[in-house]
Design a protein around this motif. Structure first.
Motif, PDB file in Angstrom:
ATOM      1  N   ILE A  55       0.837  -1.202   0.000  1.00 11.50           N
ATOM      2  CA  ILE A  55       0.000   0.000   0.000  1.00 11.50           C
ATOM      3  C   ILE A  55       0.873   1.254   0.000  1.00 11.50           C
ATOM      4  CG2 ILE A  55      -0.257   0.050   2.513  1.00 11.50           C
ATOM      5  CD1 ILE A  55      -3.064   0.938   0.155  1.00 11.50           C
ATOM      6  N   TYR A  56       2.014   1.203   0.688  1.00  9.97           N
ATOM      7  CA  TYR A  56       2.906   2.365   0.709  1.00  9.97           C
ATOM      8  C   TYR A  56       3.583   2.565  -0.639  1.00  9.97           C
ATOM      9  CZ  TYR A  56       2.146   1.914   5.684  1.00  9.97           C
ATOM     10  OH  TYR A  56       1.565   1.822   6.901  1.00  9.97           O
ATOM     11  N   LEU A  57       4.006   1.457  -1.250  1.00  5.36           N
ATOM     12  CA  LEU A  57       4.644   1.569  -2.564  1.00  5.36           C
ATOM     13  C   LEU A  57       3.649   2.113  -3.588  1.00  5.36           C
ATOM     14  CD1 LEU A  57       7.056   1.098  -4.429  1.00  5.36           C
ATOM     15  CD2 LEU A  57       6.115  -1.167  -4.889  1.00  5.36           C
ATOM     16  N   LYS A  58       2.420   1.609  -3.555  1.00  3.45           N
ATOM     17  CA  LYS A  58       1.414   2.092  -4.507  1.00  3.45           C
ATOM     18  C   LYS A  58       1.116   3.571  -4.287  1.00  3.45           C
ATOM     19  CE  LYS A  58      -0.622  -2.306  -5.557  1.00  3.45           C
ATOM     20  NZ  LYS A  58      -1.775  -3.159  -5.649  1.00  3.45           N
ATOM     21  N   THR A  59       1.079   3.989  -3.036  1.00  8.32           N
ATOM     22  CA  THR A  59       0.852   5.410  -2.749  1.00  8.32           C
ATOM     23  C   THR A  59       1.997   6.261  -3.286  1.00  8.32           C
ATOM     24  OG1 THR A  59      -0.374   4.821  -0.754  1.00  8.32           O
ATOM     25  CG2 THR A  59       0.423   7.081  -0.919  1.00  8.32           C
TER      26      THR A  59
ATOM     27  N   PRO B 217      -0.993   9.929   4.859  1.00  6.83           N
ATOM     28  CA  PRO B 217      -0.836   8.677   5.621  1.00  6.83           C
ATOM     29  C   PRO B 217       0.625   8.262   5.801  1.00  6.83           C
ATOM     30  CG  PRO B 217      -2.486   8.420   3.896  1.00  6.83           C
ATOM     31  CD  PRO B 217      -1.846   9.747   3.688  1.00  6.83           C
ATOM     32  N   ILE B 218       1.442   8.477   4.787  1.00  7.19           N
ATOM     33  CA  ILE B 218       2.850   8.099   4.888  1.00  7.19           C
ATOM     34  C   ILE B 218       3.564   9.010   5.884  1.00  7.19           C
ATOM     35  CG2 ILE B 218       5.040   7.972   3.609  1.00  7.19           C
ATOM     36  CD1 ILE B 218       3.378   7.128   1.170  1.00  7.19           C
ATOM     37  N   ILE B 219       3.278  10.299   5.840  1.00  3.03           N
ATOM     38  CA  ILE B 219       3.893  11.237   6.784  1.00  3.03           C
ATOM     39  C   ILE B 219       3.481  10.888   8.216  1.00  3.03           C
ATOM     40  CG2 ILE B 219       3.929  13.659   7.530  1.00  3.03           C
ATOM     41  CD1 ILE B 219       3.663  14.396   4.525  1.00  3.03           C
ATOM     42  N   SER B 220       2.207  10.516   8.403  1.00  2.00           N
ATOM     43  CA  SER B 220       1.730  10.138   9.732  1.00  2.00           C
ATOM     44  C   SER B 220       2.489   8.940  10.271  1.00  2.00           C
ATOM     45  CB  SER B 220       0.232   9.818   9.687  1.00  2.00           C
ATOM     46  OG  SER B 220      -0.485  10.925   9.261  1.00  2.00           O
ATOM     47  N   ILE B 221       2.698   7.943   9.422  1.00  4.44           N
ATOM     48  CA  ILE B 221       3.410   6.741   9.869  1.00  4.44           C
ATOM     49  C   ILE B 221       4.863   7.066  10.198  1.00  4.44           C
ATOM     50  CG2 ILE B 221       4.314   4.527   9.044  1.00  4.44           C
ATOM     51  CD1 ILE B 221       1.575   4.132   7.727  1.00  4.44           C
ATOM     52  N   ILE B 222       5.489   7.913   9.402  1.00  2.00           N
ATOM     53  CA  ILE B 222       6.875   8.297   9.685  1.00  2.00           C
ATOM     54  C   ILE B 222       6.956   9.023  11.030  1.00  2.00           C
ATOM     55  CG2 ILE B 222       8.762   9.826   8.947  1.00  2.00           C
ATOM     56  CD1 ILE B 222       7.959   9.124   6.040  1.00  2.00           C
ATOM     57  N   ILE B 223       6.030   9.931  11.283  1.00  2.00           N
ATOM     58  CA  ILE B 223       6.036  10.661  12.555  1.00  2.00           C
ATOM     59  C   ILE B 223       5.787   9.711  13.721  1.00  2.00           C
ATOM     60  CG2 ILE B 223       4.766  12.379  13.928  1.00  2.00           C
ATOM     61  CD1 ILE B 223       4.450  13.973  11.294  1.00  2.00           C
TER      62      ILE B 223
ATOM     63  N   VAL C 101       8.987   7.726  14.346  1.00  2.00           N
ATOM     64  CA  VAL C 101      10.005   8.552  15.003  1.00  2.00           C
ATOM     65  C   VAL C 101       9.653   8.748  16.475  1.00  2.00           C
ATOM     66  CG1 VAL C 101      11.001  10.884  15.077  1.00  2.00           C
ATOM     67  CG2 VAL C 101      10.738   9.710  12.886  1.00  2.00           C
ATOM     68  N   MET C 102       8.377   8.958  16.773  1.00  2.00           N
ATOM     69  CA  MET C 102       7.949   9.153  18.165  1.00  2.00           C
ATOM     70  C   MET C 102       8.197   7.906  19.001  1.00  2.00           C
ATOM     71  SD  MET C 102       7.101  12.258  18.298  1.00  2.00           S
ATOM     72  CE  MET C 102       6.304  12.415  19.853  1.00  2.00           C
ATOM     73  N   ARG C 103       8.048   6.706  18.388  1.00  2.00           N
ATOM     74  CA  ARG C 103       8.308   5.463  19.117  1.00  2.00           C
ATOM     75  C   ARG C 103       9.803   5.276  19.377  1.00  2.00           C
ATOM     76  NH1 ARG C 103       5.797   1.594  15.415  1.00  2.00           N
ATOM     77  NH2 ARG C 103       4.140   2.975  14.809  1.00  2.00           N
ATOM     78  N   ILE C 104      10.624   5.733  18.439  1.00  3.00           N
ATOM     79  CA  ILE C 104      12.074   5.568  18.571  1.00  3.00           C
ATOM     80  C   ILE C 104      12.649   6.513  19.626  1.00  3.00           C
ATOM     81  CG2 ILE C 104      14.283   5.866  17.367  1.00  3.00           C
ATOM     82  CD1 ILE C 104      12.856   4.945  14.811  1.00  3.00           C
ATOM     83  N   LEU C 105      12.123   7.736  19.667  1.00  6.06           N
ATOM     84  CA  LEU C 105      12.630   8.728  20.614  1.00  6.06           C
ATOM     85  C   LEU C 105      12.295   8.322  22.052  1.00  6.06           C
ATOM     86  CD1 LEU C 105      11.705  12.077  18.826  1.00  6.06           C
ATOM     87  CD2 LEU C 105      13.958  11.037  19.052  1.00  6.06           C
ATOM     88  N   PRO C 106      13.226   8.532  22.972  1.00  8.64           N
ATOM     89  CA  PRO C 106      12.926   8.220  24.371  1.00  8.64           C
ATOM     90  C   PRO C 106      11.910   9.218  24.949  1.00  8.64           C
ATOM     91  CG  PRO C 106      15.109   9.168  24.156  1.00  8.64           C
ATOM     92  CD  PRO C 106      14.592   8.985  22.780  1.00  8.64           C
TER      93      PRO C 106
END
Length: 129
Positions: free
Chosen positions: A66-70, A114-120, A123-128
């Motif tokens: 779905i991401y590749l198609k987007t 949707p792609i920007i939301s997933i990236i954010i 990143v939020m999960r990775i950050l302490p």
């Protein structure tokens, strides 16, 4: 070798356009559109090959399709908007060309949300905390 054919077609079309532009500007514009469409149709097979490679890479890396198609839709909108704006610009309608580009940018942003939301979120999960 393919590039030489495309450049040759472009040069022939340009010479024809410059020759008839003052007497028949409508025909010159039609030659420009036809040349652009012929070059695009020539490249359609290459675009298909690129998409196949990208799909294989996405499958092997585990990226959801779905991401590749987007992303492919976003790239398609960008190319179509650019192609359409250039044709309109060739006709001397800079204002309409700018609006086509604006519409393309807005549609790209809508698809990218949707792609920007997933990236954010990632990143939020990775950050302490």
């Amino acid at each position: 070798m393919e590039m030489i054919q495309i450049v040759g077609l472009g040069l022939i079309a340009t010479i024809l356009i410059l020759t008839i532009k003052e007497q028949k500007p409508t025909f010159a514009f039609l030659i420009a559109i036809a040349t652009g469409i012929m070059i695009f149709m020539y490249l359609v097979g290459k675009i298909g090959e690129i998409i196949e490679v990208l799909e294989q890479l996405a499958e092997s890396s585990g990226v959801q399709m779905i991401y590749l198609k987007t992303i492919l839709k976003i790239i398609g909108i960008a190319y179509i908007a650019e192609f359409g704006a250039q044709i309109v610009r060739d006709a001397g309608q800079e204002s309409i060309a700018s609006k086509i580009e604006l519409a393309g940018k807005i549609l790209i942003m809508v698809l990218a949300i949707p792609i920007i939301s997933i990236i954010i979120e990632t990143v939020m999960r990775i950050l302490p905390a």
